[in-house]
Design an enzyme around this catalytic site. Structure first.
Site, PDB file in Angstrom:
ATOM      1  N   CYS A  51      24.656  54.395  55.499  1.00 52.99           N
ATOM      2  CA  CYS A  51      25.312  53.091  55.564  1.00 52.99           C
ATOM      3  C   CYS A  51      26.214  52.974  54.335  1.00 52.99           C
ATOM      4  O   CYS A  51      25.764  53.225  53.208  1.00 52.99           O
ATOM      5  CB  CYS A  51      24.269  51.976  55.568  1.00 52.99           C
ATOM      6  SG  CYS A  51      25.007  50.324  55.435  1.00 52.99           S
ATOM      7  N   ASP A  58      21.295  56.457  58.349  1.00 57.61           N
ATOM      8  CA  ASP A  58      21.481  56.097  59.753  1.00 57.61           C
ATOM      9  C   ASP A  58      21.300  57.362  60.575  1.00 57.61           C
ATOM     10  O   ASP A  58      21.672  58.455  60.142  1.00 57.61           O
ATOM     11  CB  ASP A  58      22.885  55.530  59.988  1.00 57.61           C
ATOM     12  CG  ASP A  58      23.067  54.148  59.388  1.00 57.61           C
ATOM     13  OD1 ASP A  58      22.121  53.340  59.484  1.00 57.61           O
ATOM     14  OD2 ASP A  58      24.140  53.877  58.841  1.00 57.61           O
ATOM     15  N   VAL A  73      35.840  75.229  69.971  1.00 59.31           N
ATOM     16  CA  VAL A  73      35.310  74.916  68.649  1.00 59.31           C
ATOM     17  C   VAL A  73      34.236  75.945  68.326  1.00 59.31           C
ATOM     18  O   VAL A  73      33.343  76.201  69.135  1.00 59.31           O
ATOM     19  CB  VAL A  73      34.704  73.494  68.617  1.00 59.31           C
ATOM     20  CG1 VAL A  73      34.058  73.212  67.280  1.00 59.31           C
ATOM     21  CG2 VAL A  73      35.757  72.460  68.932  1.00 59.31           C
ATOM     22  N   GLU A  74      34.335  76.548  67.151  1.00 60.42           N
ATOM     23  CA  GLU A  74      33.308  77.509  66.724  1.00 60.42           C
ATOM     24  C   GLU A  74      32.090  76.701  66.286  1.00 60.42           C
ATOM     25  O   GLU A  74      32.196  75.803  65.457  1.00 60.42           O
ATOM     26  CB  GLU A  74      33.869  78.379  65.590  1.00 60.42           C
ATOM     27  CG  GLU A  74      33.019  79.578  65.251  1.00 60.42           C
ATOM     28  CD  GLU A  74      31.816  79.206  64.429  1.00 60.42           C
ATOM     29  OE1 GLU A  74      30.692  79.556  64.855  1.00 60.42           O
ATOM     30  OE2 GLU A  74      31.981  78.544  63.386  1.00 60.42           O
ATOM     31  N   HIS A  92      28.792  53.257  61.867  1.00 59.89           N
ATOM     32  CA  HIS A  92      28.556  54.060  63.074  1.00 59.89           C
ATOM     33  C   HIS A  92      29.838  54.333  63.846  1.00 59.89           C
ATOM     34  O   HIS A  92      30.089  55.459  64.275  1.00 59.89           O
ATOM     35  CB  HIS A  92      27.563  53.352  64.004  1.00 59.89           C
ATOM     36  CG  HIS A  92      26.246  53.067  63.372  1.00 59.89           C
ATOM     37  ND1 HIS A  92      25.433  52.060  63.820  1.00 59.89           N
ATOM     38  CD2 HIS A  92      25.581  53.637  62.348  1.00 59.89           C
ATOM     39  CE1 HIS A  92      24.331  52.018  63.107  1.00 59.89           C
ATOM     40  NE2 HIS A  92      24.402  52.967  62.197  1.00 59.89           N
ATOM     41  N   GLU A  93      30.616  53.281  64.036  1.00 62.04           N
ATOM     42  CA  GLU A  93      31.845  53.414  64.809  1.00 62.04           C
ATOM     43  C   GLU A  93      32.805  54.394  64.139  1.00 62.04           C
ATOM     44  O   GLU A  93      33.419  55.237  64.807  1.00 62.04           O
ATOM     45  CB  GLU A  93      32.517  52.045  64.964  1.00 62.04           C
ATOM     46  CG  GLU A  93      31.677  51.013  65.702  1.00 62.04           C
ATOM     47  CD  GLU A  93      30.673  50.254  64.838  1.00 62.04           C
ATOM     48  OE1 GLU A  93      30.087  49.290  65.362  1.00 62.04           O
ATOM     49  OE2 GLU A  93      30.456  50.601  63.653  1.00 62.04           O
TER      50      GLU A  93
END
Length: 153
Positions: A51, A58, A73-74, A92-93
């Site tokens: 946070c 979180d 994506v490796e 979070h967003e």
């Protein structure tokens, strides 16, 4: 003849966890099936960040689906990138969308979506969803398989 992986700096090497998401390097490898429409799914069931206000941890389960174009994506670089959030303060967003945008920038997929299923803090779970646009027609798109938070049920 090369495999297109000679440029990789993390796979097969002892690699320290990056100090922050900004310092993390997402690497890609050539898509062996560039003309085929298919889905790649990464699931990170133990994603952590901090946070930005309290410094408290979180936790989330991330589900990332993408339809690759020229690159994949490796996965070790993705693991290190996601791990770099462990000591990073962001809401979070912000974490969820920043991860998706970095992946899009790294591999330029035909399509990508992310589901960030965040565990409750203060009694409120937060789920964050984002995608680049409508899924390509004909793409097999399974449900992300994460049940909504039910508490004590």
């Amino acid at each position: 003849m090369g495999t297109g992986t000679e440029h990789l700096t993390q796979l097969g090497q002892s690699t320290a966890l990056p100090a922050s998401p900004d310092k993390a390097v997402l690497e890609t490898v050539p898509n062996p099936h560039p003309g085929t429409l298919y889905l790649v799914r990464f699931t990170a069931p133990e994603f952590t960040s901090l946070c930005p206000i309290t410094g408290q941890p979180d936790f989330a389960q991330l589900v990332i689906d993408y339809a690759p174009e020229g690159s994949l994506v490796e996965s070790k670089s993705l693991k290190l990138f996601l791990g770099s959030f462990r000591n990073h303060g962001a809401f979070h967003e912000d974490c969820t969308i920043a991860i998706a945008k970095r992946l899009v920038a790294a591999c330029a997929p035909k399509w990508l979506r992310i589901g960030g299923y965040w565990y409750p803090r203060g009694g409120i779970p937060i789920d964050v969803f984002w995608q680049t646009g409508p899924a390509p027609e004909g793409l097999w798109l399974p449900d992300q398989g994460v049940a909504g938070y039910r508490g004590r049920g």
